[in-house]
Design a protein around this motif. Structure first.
Motif, PDB file in Angstrom:
ATOM      1  N   GLY A 120     -11.344  -0.435   4.442  1.00 45.16           N
ATOM      2  CA  GLY A 120      -9.331  -0.243   4.045  1.00 45.16           C
ATOM      3  C   GLY A 120      -8.362   0.649   3.573  1.00 45.16           C
ATOM      4  N   VAL A 121      -6.956   0.882   3.947  1.00 41.98           N
ATOM      5  CA  VAL A 121      -6.433   1.697   3.241  1.00 41.98           C
ATOM      6  C   VAL A 121      -6.371   0.874   2.377  1.00 41.98           C
ATOM      7  CG1 VAL A 121      -4.583   2.641   3.550  1.00 41.98           C
ATOM      8  CG2 VAL A 121      -6.312   2.648   5.083  1.00 41.98           C
ATOM      9  N   ALA A 122      -6.039   1.493   1.140  1.00 33.45           N
ATOM     10  CA  ALA A 122      -5.810   2.152  -0.361  1.00 33.45           C
ATOM     11  C   ALA A 122      -4.629   1.342  -0.056  1.00 33.45           C
ATOM     12  CB  ALA A 122      -5.722   2.458  -1.525  1.00 33.45           C
ATOM     13  N   GLN A 123      -3.957   0.204  -1.357  1.00 36.94           N
ATOM     14  CA  GLN A 123      -2.308  -0.304  -1.469  1.00 36.94           C
ATOM     15  C   GLN A 123      -2.080   0.090  -2.702  1.00 36.94           C
ATOM     16  OE1 GLN A 123      -2.005  -3.892   0.641  1.00 36.94           O
ATOM     17  NE2 GLN A 123      -2.006  -3.057   2.940  1.00 36.94           N
ATOM     18  N   GLU A 124      -1.208   0.263  -2.990  1.00 36.13           N
ATOM     19  CA  GLU A 124      -0.402   0.041  -5.122  1.00 36.13           C
ATOM     20  C   GLU A 124      -0.521  -1.015  -4.940  1.00 36.13           C
ATOM     21  OE1 GLU A 124       2.288   2.357  -7.953  1.00 36.13           O
ATOM     22  OE2 GLU A 124       2.705   3.311  -6.131  1.00 36.13           O
ATOM     23  N   GLY A 125      -0.786  -1.472  -6.672  1.00 35.83           N
ATOM     24  CA  GLY A 125      -1.129  -2.838  -7.123  1.00 35.83           C
ATOM     25  C   GLY A 125      -0.768  -2.424  -8.705  1.00 35.83           C
ATOM     26  N   GLY A 126      -0.882  -4.131  -9.379  1.00 33.91           N
ATOM     27  CA  GLY A 126      -1.052  -4.135 -10.488  1.00 33.91           C
ATOM     28  C   GLY A 126      -2.643  -3.828 -10.889  1.00 33.91           C
ATOM     29  N   ALA A 127      -2.948  -4.186 -12.148  1.00 35.05           N
ATOM     30  CA  ALA A 127      -4.344  -4.440 -12.914  1.00 35.05           C
ATOM     31  C   ALA A 127      -5.383  -5.122 -11.662  1.00 35.05           C
ATOM     32  CB  ALA A 127      -4.087  -4.298 -14.224  1.00 35.05           C
ATOM     33  N   SER A 128      -4.340  -6.190 -11.400  1.00 35.53           N
ATOM     34  CA  SER A 128      -5.043  -7.257 -11.205  1.00 35.53           C
ATOM     35  C   SER A 128      -5.109  -7.605  -9.878  1.00 35.53           C
ATOM     36  CB  SER A 128      -5.064  -8.475 -11.800  1.00 35.53           C
ATOM     37  OG  SER A 128      -4.239  -9.197 -11.393  1.00 35.53           O
ATOM     38  N   ARG A 129      -6.429  -8.253  -8.840  1.00 38.18           N
ATOM     39  CA  ARG A 129      -5.717  -8.495  -7.578  1.00 38.18           C
ATOM     40  C   ARG A 129      -6.018  -9.767  -6.454  1.00 38.18           C
ATOM     41  NH1 ARG A 129      -5.743  -5.022  -1.893  1.00 38.18           N
ATOM     42  NH2 ARG A 129      -5.772  -6.174  -0.428  1.00 38.18           N
ATOM     43  N   THR A 130      -5.802 -10.449  -5.711  1.00 40.42           N
ATOM     44  CA  THR A 130      -6.874 -11.246  -5.371  1.00 40.42           C
ATOM     45  C   THR A 130      -6.619 -11.211  -3.554  1.00 40.42           C
ATOM     46  OG1 THR A 130      -5.300 -13.310  -7.155  1.00 40.42           O
ATOM     47  CG2 THR A 130      -6.204 -13.874  -4.865  1.00 40.42           C
ATOM     48  N   TYR A 131      -7.755 -11.643  -3.088  1.00 42.00           N
ATOM     49  CA  TYR A 131      -8.258 -11.162  -1.764  1.00 42.00           C
ATOM     50  C   TYR A 131      -8.103 -12.532  -1.625  1.00 42.00           C
ATOM     51  CZ  TYR A 131      -9.968  -6.545  -3.257  1.00 42.00           C
ATOM     52  OH  TYR A 131      -9.583  -5.389  -3.494  1.00 42.00           O
TER      53      TYR A 131
END
Length: 153
Positions: free
Chosen positions: A100-111
């Motif tokens: 996948g292509v990286a997307q900016e986010g915070g220190a946590s992510r829900t898939y």
């Protein structure tokens, strides 16, 4: 002695004399046991900024019958950090991995794309989340992959 050997010795001797007449080798070529601080890397308070690249680690979990949630922890480099998330996806129908292509986010992510399969909705693909960070100076960490794959419907 051959002419070329004599010419080489004369050139070497001339270079040594010129260095001596001009005050020796330039500062950045002299041997020294003390490191030279780069003024461009110095911080406002006079301390030299960390020369290490940032590092990041990742930890993911899926509570029962839920989505996958990951948390990243960064260190090194120069904070603050910018987090970039994505995943490698293995699709059963094509028997291939897709990055996948990286997307900016915070220190946590829900898939949210990865819901746990059940009796009605079988598994279609697996994901392996990954993250990297950029520090305040723009230096990028290595990719950090979660240790396990997650099965998704």
């Amino acid at each position: 002695m051959r002419r070329s050997a004599i010419r080489d010795w004369l050139c070497l001797g001339s270079a040594v004399l010129l260095l001596g007449a001009c005050g020796g080798a330039p500062e950045d070529l002299r041997e020294s046991s003390e490191p030279v601080a780069d003024s461009a890397a110095a911080q406002a308070d006079g301390e030299v900024a960390s020369l290490s690249a940032p590092t990041v680690s990742i930890s993911c979990a899926r509570p029962a019958a839920s989505n996958v949630t990951c948390t990243a922890s960064a260190s090194g480099g120069v904070p603050p950090y910018r987090y970039f998330w994505s995943q490698t996806t293995y699709r059963y129908d094509t028997n291939r991995n897709y990055h996948g292509v990286a997307q900016e986010g915070g220190a946590s992510r829900t898939y949210f794309i990865c819901t746990e399969p059940n009796d009605i909705w079988p598994a279609e693909f697996n994901i392996k989340p990954w993250v990297y960070v950029l520090d305040a100076t723009g230096v990028q960490s290595m990719l950090a992959y979660n240790a396990q794959w997650f099965t998704c419907m």
